[in-house]
Design a protein around this motif. Structure first.
Motif, PDB file in Angstrom:
ATOM      1  N   ASN A 116       4.455 117.136 -23.088  1.00  0.00           N
ATOM      2  CA  ASN A 116       5.459 116.642 -22.152  1.00  0.00           C
ATOM      3  C   ASN A 116       5.001 115.360 -21.467  1.00  0.00           C
ATOM      4  O   ASN A 116       5.793 114.428 -21.270  1.00  0.00           O
ATOM      5  CB  ASN A 116       5.770 117.714 -21.107  1.00  0.00           C
ATOM      6  CG  ASN A 116       6.622 118.842 -21.666  1.00  0.00           C
ATOM      7  OD1 ASN A 116       7.099 118.774 -22.797  1.00  0.00           O
ATOM      8  ND2 ASN A 116       6.806 119.883 -20.887  1.00  0.00           N
ATOM      9  N   ILE A 163       1.881 121.042 -21.878  1.00  0.00           N
ATOM     10  CA  ILE A 163       1.903 120.060 -20.797  1.00  0.00           C
ATOM     11  C   ILE A 163       1.529 118.683 -21.324  1.00  0.00           C
ATOM     12  O   ILE A 163       2.151 117.674 -20.989  1.00  0.00           O
ATOM     13  CB  ILE A 163       0.953 120.497 -19.660  1.00  0.00           C
ATOM     14  CG1 ILE A 163       1.428 121.815 -19.050  1.00  0.00           C
ATOM     15  CG2 ILE A 163       0.874 119.423 -18.578  1.00  0.00           C
ATOM     16  CD1 ILE A 163       0.440 122.435 -18.079  1.00  0.00           C
ATOM     17  N   PHE A 207       3.495 116.944 -14.167  1.00  0.00           N
ATOM     18  CA  PHE A 207       2.796 117.575 -15.296  1.00  0.00           C
ATOM     19  C   PHE A 207       1.288 117.320 -15.210  1.00  0.00           C
ATOM     20  O   PHE A 207       0.487 118.166 -15.620  1.00  0.00           O
ATOM     21  CB  PHE A 207       3.345 117.068 -16.625  1.00  0.00           C
ATOM     22  CG  PHE A 207       4.717 117.582 -16.963  1.00  0.00           C
ATOM     23  CD1 PHE A 207       5.019 118.928 -16.844  1.00  0.00           C
ATOM     24  CD2 PHE A 207       5.712 116.719 -17.397  1.00  0.00           C
ATOM     25  CE1 PHE A 207       6.290 119.410 -17.154  1.00  0.00           C
ATOM     26  CE2 PHE A 207       6.981 117.183 -17.710  1.00  0.00           C
ATOM     27  CZ  PHE A 207       7.266 118.532 -17.580  1.00  0.00           C
ATOM     28  N   VAL A 242       5.541 123.278 -13.625  1.00  0.00           N
ATOM     29  CA  VAL A 242       6.266 123.009 -14.881  1.00  0.00           C
ATOM     30  C   VAL A 242       7.771 123.038 -14.634  1.00  0.00           C
ATOM     31  O   VAL A 242       8.515 122.172 -15.122  1.00  0.00           O
ATOM     32  CB  VAL A 242       5.857 124.008 -15.985  1.00  0.00           C
ATOM     33  CG1 VAL A 242       6.751 123.852 -17.206  1.00  0.00           C
ATOM     34  CG2 VAL A 242       4.404 123.795 -16.383  1.00  0.00           C
TER      35      VAL A 242
END
Length: 488
Positions: A407, A404, A391, A372
């Motif tokens: 993102n 995650i 990710f 991360v």
């Protein structure tokens, strides 16, 4: 919950995003895997996503925070030690008493139920099968059952019924009341849940009588017949922390900073007291409490953009406690790096992340934290395809992690792959609706629907159907989550 005066509610919120530093206060053998400080926060700006990957800092979730001192076993005398209210000028004990009461006559309504009725019709409500207050035992066990099921509003309503039995129900504010560990634990639970649900107006009103828990009647000494020979605070430390942090929710971090600073001074003084007594265990216990307060001070400093203060505190936290494990140091350096990213200092962030990596066990492959951190650096450098791949590796280590997934979806959007981003979110919801119908993911997906089509409302209403079936509560309103006020 009744007989546990340490005030921990963290086990009831295991799947909820905690505050930036929560993992630092949970010293289990296996560190927390999630890094919810990096949940993508979204707002709608000119119909485009406004994303801050490193965590547009949210006020800490008090109900989620694990007590820093949990691994250290101490006596009640050590745990409850606190400064008694100071005497007034005449030399008599201060007469300020704490007289709380419930501020609403009826139960909190179910906003999801209201939204479903308004947008889909009452017939859809037959699919809403969630626990209600009447479905559980009318005691603290019932509160635990509701919290474990994610029925936070129902849990608030049950605390109201139980506090009414204590004579602290609706209309009782300002009336004298006796306090006990159980009644104060009920209040802490209720106020923490209100904070979690974003019911800030009610939270402020009901928290006001407690001030900073400096009334003489929340100390065992006030009830000598009831608690023979027992000394110290009846209220748990987490309750004091919650009240000190409360102004953060109300947009007044400077007031919270003052309160937290006072809380830290007292905690540190108690730590020094046990140092002088050569009671190493008790000193370590209070050292961890003081550190937990420092973490909240950093939350305030972030909101106030006092970055030099953050650097000073982080350095002290890393350097002062010799008992910090390597894993705790890693977590601190990683958090420090993410703060640097938040203020736009990529080089500084890379330096902190490098220290965090060096603290990892030799020959150990990159874990979730490393990946991360690396992904966030790629985002900061606008290398969205690379960030997506990183990710993706992280997701293999923690499938279903909504931070995650969020993102990854935004990386796809910024790489020009709008439909792929929508498919990613929709697939996550299909695989695990309870976990993936997360507020930030819902806001993201609703915004993507708007970017995709001028007729996004049908898809948003389908999300509402899923929320109706799978989510007892949301922390923000359905209208905001799904942007149902939009014209399309």
């Amino acid at each position: 919950m009744t007989n546990n005066s340490n005030g921990r509610l963290s086990e009831y919120f295991a799947n909820d995003p905690p505050s930036f530093f929560d993992e630092l206060t949970n010293n289990k053998a296996k560190p927390k895997e999630t890094q919810p400080a990096n949940v993508v926060e979204t707002t709608n700006s000119n119909n485009m996503l406004d994303i801050t990957f490193t965590g547009c800092f949210q006020p800490p979730e008090y109900v989620e925070t694990a007590e820093a001192e949990e691994p250290i076993k101490v006596t009640d005398e050590v745990r409850n030690l606190w400064q008694l209210p100071t005497p007034n000028e005449t030399g008599k004990q201060a007469t300020h008493l704490i007289m709380p009461g419930i501020h609403i006559a009826n139960d909190l309504p179910d906003p999801i139920c209201i939204a479903v009725t308004q947008h889909l019709g009452e017939a859809e409500l037959q699919h809403r099968k969630i626990l209600a207050v009447e479905d559980v035992t009318q005691d603290e066990r019932g509160i635990r059952t509701l919290i474990n099921a994610g029925c936070f509003r129902a849990a608030v309503n049950l605390t109201g019924r139980l506090l009414t039995i204590y004579g602290q129900g609706y209309g009782r504010a300002g009336q004298p009341a006796k306090h006990s560990p159980h009644s104060l634990q009920l209040w802490f639970t209720r106020l923490a849940l209100l904070a979690k649900l974003g019911e800030y107006e009610l939270l402020q009103a009901e928290a006001e009588p407690f001030a900073q828990l400096n009334g003489s009647d929340v100390f065992f000494e006030y009830y000598p017949e009831m608690y023979k020979g027992k000394h110290g605070s009846i209220a748990c430390f987490s309750f004091r922390l919650l009240l000190a942090e409360l102004p953060i929710y109300l947009g007044k971090p400077h007031i919270a900073l003052d309160r937290l600073s006072e809380l830290h001074v007292i905690s540190h003084e108690i730590k020094l007291h046990y140092d002088r007594l050569k009671n190493t265990n008790a000193a370590e216990f209070w050292q961890r409490r003081a550190e937990r307060v420092l973490q909240s001070i950093i939350n305030c400093a972030l909101m106030m953009k006092k970055f030099s203060m953050i650097d000073d505190i982080m350095g002290d936290m890393l350097l002062t406690r010799s008992t910090l494990s390597k894993e705790e140091q890693r977590a601190l350096y990683s958090a420090w790096g993410r703060i640097y990213l938040q203020i736009g200092d990529i080089f500084g962030a890379e330096q902190k992340f490098a220290v965090s990596r060096r603290l990892r066990e030799i020959n150990m492959s990159p874990d979730l934290r490393d990946l991360v951190d690396k992904g966030l650096i790629a985002v900061a450098k606008n290398d969205f395809p690379e960030a997506y791949l990183i990710f993706q590796k992280a997701l293999h280590l923690d499938s279903g992690n909504t931070m995650i997934l969020n993102n990854m979806g935004v990386c796809l959007l910024y790489a020009g792959k709008l439909k792929d981003a929508i498919n990613l979110y929709e697939r996550a919801i299909k695989l695990n609706p309870q976990k993936s119908l997360n507020e930030s993911l819902l806001v993201n997906l609703s915004t993507l629907y708007e970017l995709e089509s001028n007729n996004s409302k049908a898809k948003k209403l389908n999300l509402l159907r899923l929320i109706n079936r799978y989510k007892p509560d949301l922390n923000i309103s359905v209208e905001i989550c799904l942007k149902l006020q939009a014209t399309n």
